[in-house]
Enzyme design. Structure first.
Site, PDB file in Angstrom:
ATOM      1  N   LYS A 191       0.741  -1.192  -0.064  1.00 40.23           N
ATOM      2  CA  LYS A 191      -0.053  -0.021   0.065  1.00 40.23           C
ATOM      3  C   LYS A 191       0.738   1.224  -0.065  1.00 40.23           C
ATOM      4  CE  LYS A 191      -0.085   2.453   3.207  1.00 40.23           C
ATOM      5  NZ  LYS A 191       0.361   3.233   4.309  1.00 40.23           N
ATOM      6  N   THR A 192       0.730   2.283  -0.608  1.00 39.37           N
ATOM      7  CA  THR A 192       0.898   3.542  -0.700  1.00 39.37           C
ATOM      8  C   THR A 192       0.662   4.531  -1.805  1.00 39.37           C
ATOM      9  OG1 THR A 192       2.974   5.251  -0.253  1.00 39.37           O
ATOM     10  CG2 THR A 192       3.476   3.235  -1.341  1.00 39.37           C
ATOM     11  N   ASP A 251       2.288   6.866  -2.667  1.00 37.40           N
ATOM     12  CA  ASP A 251       3.369   7.273  -3.330  1.00 37.40           C
ATOM     13  C   ASP A 251       4.078   6.505  -4.414  1.00 37.40           C
ATOM     14  OD1 ASP A 251       3.236   9.006  -1.270  1.00 37.40           O
ATOM     15  OD2 ASP A 251       4.787   8.619  -0.236  1.00 37.40           O
TER      16      ASP A 251
HETATM   17  P1  FBP Z   1       2.436   6.001   3.393  1.00 38.94           P
HETATM   18  O1  FBP Z   1       3.956   5.933   2.771  1.00 38.94           O
HETATM   19  O2  FBP Z   1       2.480   5.556   4.868  1.00 38.94           O
HETATM   20  O3  FBP Z   1       1.642   5.500   2.449  1.00 38.94           O
HETATM   21  O4  FBP Z   1       2.312   7.555   3.441  1.00 38.94           O
HETATM   22  C1  FBP Z   1       2.534   8.489   2.382  1.00 38.94           C
HETATM   23  C2  FBP Z   1       1.966   9.795   2.567  1.00 38.94           C
HETATM   24  O5  FBP Z   1       0.742   9.878   2.006  1.00 38.94           O
HETATM   25  C3  FBP Z   1       2.996  10.753   1.947  1.00 38.94           C
HETATM   26  O6  FBP Z   1       2.818  11.006   0.616  1.00 38.94           O
HETATM   27  C4  FBP Z   1       2.908  11.976   2.967  1.00 38.94           C
HETATM   28  O7  FBP Z   1       3.992  12.746   2.668  1.00 38.94           O
HETATM   29  C5  FBP Z   1       2.726  11.465   3.952  1.00 38.94           C
HETATM   30  O8  FBP Z   1       2.203  10.180   3.936  1.00 38.94           O
HETATM   31  C6  FBP Z   1       1.571  12.282   4.912  1.00 38.94           C
HETATM   32  O9  FBP Z   1       1.596  11.713   6.145  1.00 38.94           O
HETATM   33  P2  FBP Z   1       0.672  12.054   7.465  1.00 38.94           P
HETATM   34  O10 FBP Z   1      -0.753  11.431   6.775  1.00 38.94           O
HETATM   35  O11 FBP Z   1       1.122  11.552   8.511  1.00 38.94           O
HETATM   36  O12 FBP Z   1       0.378  13.526   7.479  1.00 38.94           O
END
Ligand code: FBP
Length: 540
Positions: A200-201, A203
């Site tokens: 999952k992500t 990114d």
């Molecule tokens: P994951 O790698 O846990 O999927 O999260 C990615 C993300 O959405 C990034 O794109 C972003 O910089 C970060 O999480 C934001 O984090 P938060 O939800 O803690 O503000």
């Protein structure tokens, strides 16, 4: 929350499953994969024997097979990504198909739910409500890590007391690294619970020879691209604004590149290229100012610039500054109002100069607390505003005759929980079904992988790849630790090359391509990130 009509419609959609995963009986086929010696030493139990990948093939149905109910736990870990609910729905429907008395437990609020024993049994009504729906609100998520011996011990105790056959960790690179450590700990302590990861992500950086794309990426890119397209239409209508749009994606610029290929902006920065060319902040500002001046000569005072959220960390001098800040912050504790002045005394002269040169709002954002995995919270750094301010100053210095009116945007959280695209609905459902099958077959420390994603869902393939094969060793806080390596944009790959070949044309001739909202019916374009496979690039 009362479901609206669109929600009711979407919950009726039954995700498509690959033909292979629809079969009653499957035979497993394993293949040995090499693991580097350092990782073998770090995971002696998972690597005790040969490390094997598993694939499936059709087997003869056997009416006499007696199946026992399965008990599975699941957890959503890290940032939200559209489709997470469907992974859970896939697990649930699969284990219920196998035996009606099977049970699924959702650990609440991320990994903390596992070691504090906070869980909820998931039943038909919950599953049906959340099917094909965005968000992680079914069981919520969190960024906690399972790291202390006590947390590992408690996790094991709760999994054992629930008599879990398996635990599915739905997460990104850090969460799946954690899943692998948990699988090793369970084996070492003779715990029968298998641990299976799901990629999952939004990114898109959890990608390697085994994982073609992480879920949520497709939905996020298509959501942002709809918004970018709307802005494009607005700006070619009024012809008076430059829009600087920062796009989420912590480190890698996959989202910015995918959105650029979908929408053809005036310009898109790709952090990895900036890093490779060691482009400085001043050079970026000079490039942008040149572009604006040149467009002005063509009578254009408008444009759309995409800025990846991770750009700031790829700029050489900022990267050095962040590294120094991280080391200093790790060794010192100050009251928040004293951090700025104290840190200036400890930075190298170059970094100290840069920190003072940056607008105070940006330097304060760079000094913010790191997340539990040590990452700078780039989501909170307003790089788009920094660029606007610096370009404005540069144009003034040049006595620019045109008008520069810029508007900043940040597209981040709104892309993580949208209704998942058809691709993410089907992909996630298959990931969940596959995870349940891997657990039923007692595989542990593996990632549920669905492959050949450029084809129709019915032709997709399923596999389980050992997490240890995805690991690298990195030094964190002075210690060698195993981590799943983030995949950055491949500057020699077909996607970046295509953008590179076309961007000068797009920069001056407004080839904007508003894609409109996500479509759930009809022809579907899978994410280009799947190596551009199956996608014909059309010269524009
Ligand atoms: P994951 O790698 O846990 O999927 O999260 C990615 C993300 O959405 C990034 O794109 C972003 O910089 C970060 O999480 C934001 O984090 P938060 O939800 O803690 O503000």
């Amino acid at each position: 929350i009362q479901p609206n009509n669109f929600h009711s419609l979407r919950t009726k959609y039954q995700p498509e499953l690959p033909q292979l995963l629809q079969l009653e009986e499957l035979d497993t086929k394993t293949e040995t994969i090499q693991v580097n010696a350092q990782i073998r030493e770090m995971f002696p139990f998972l690597c005790k024997e040969e490390v094997k990948a598993v694939t499936f093939q059709a087997a003869n149905a056997n009416e006499n097979t007696i199946r026992a109910p399965l008990r599975i736990g699941c957890v959503l870990s890290g940032g939200q990504a559209a489709g997470g609910h469907n992974v859970i729905v896939g697990i649930y429907e699969q284990i219920k198909r196998r035996h009606p008395n099977s049970q699924l437990f959702g650990f609440l609020k991320g990994p903390i739910g596992i070691y504090s024993g906070k869980y909820e049994e998931l039943k038909d009504d919950t599953i049906n409500y959340f099917k094909n729906r965005g968000g992680f609100d079914m069981i919520q998520s969190g960024r906690h890590k399972i790291e202390t011996e006590e947390q590992f011990k408690k996790s094991l105790q709760y999994c054992q007391s629930l008599k879990l056959d398996g635990l599915v960790v739905i997460g990104g690179d850090d969460s799946n690294t954690n899943a692998c450590l948990l699988a090793e700990y369970f084996l070492k302590n003779n715990c029968q619970t298998s641990v299976v990861g799901c990629p999952k992500t939004i990114d898109g950086d959890l990608k390697n020879e085994f994982v073609e794309v992480s879920f949520g990426f497709d939905t996020a890119c298509k959501t942002y691209s709809e918004l970018i397209g709307n802005i494009m239409l607005d700006t070619v209508s009024s012809k008076k604004y430059y829009h600087f749009i920062r796009l989420m994606g912590r480190s890698a610029s996959h989202i910015a590149l995918e959105c650029a290929l979908l929408t053809r902006p005036t310009w898109a920065y790709i952090g990895e290229e900036v890093e490779k060319n060691k482009t400085s902040l001043i050079q970026i500002v000079t490039q942008l100012s040149d572009l604006i001046e040149k467009r002005y000569k063509q009578n254009k005072n408008h444009g759309v610039i995409l800025v990846p959220e991770g750009l700031i960390e790829f700029i050489d001098e900022v990267k050095i500054l962040i590294k120094e800040i991280n080391t200093i912050l790790a060794a010192n504790k100050w009251e928040s109002d004293q951090v700025f002045n104290n840190i200036l005394t400890k930075l190298t002269p170059e970094s100290s100069k840069l920190l003072q040169f940056l607008p105070r709002s940006i330097s304060d954002q760079l000094l913010l607390d790191r997340d539990p995995h040590g990452n700078v919270q780039v989501a909170k750094i307003e790089t788009e505003k920094l660029l606007i301010e610096m370009v404005k100053a540069e144009l003034q210095r040049r006595k620019y005759a045109g008008k520069f009116s810029a508007i900043s945007h940040y597209y981040g959280y709104e892309g993580r929980c949208a209704f998942p695209t058809k691709f993410d609905c089907d992909y996630c459902y298959s990931l969940g079904v596959n995870a349940a099958i891997l657990i039923e077959n007692k595989f542990t420390g593996v990632m549920s992988c669905i492959r050949d994603l450029h084809k129709n869902p019915s032709e997709w393939n399923a596999a389980g790849f050992p997490l240890v094969t995805m690991m690298d060793v990195e030094t964190r806080k002075g210690k060698s630790v195993p981590v799943i390596k983030k995949a950055l944009v491949d500057l020699d790959g077909p996607l970046f090359k295509f953008y590179q070949q076309n961007r000068d044309k797009w920069a001056f001739h407004d080839y904007y391509h508003p894609v409109g909202p996500i479509q759930f019916e009809g022809d579907q374009v899978p994410p280009f990130l799947i190596n551009g496979k199956g996608f014909e690039f059309e010269e524009v």
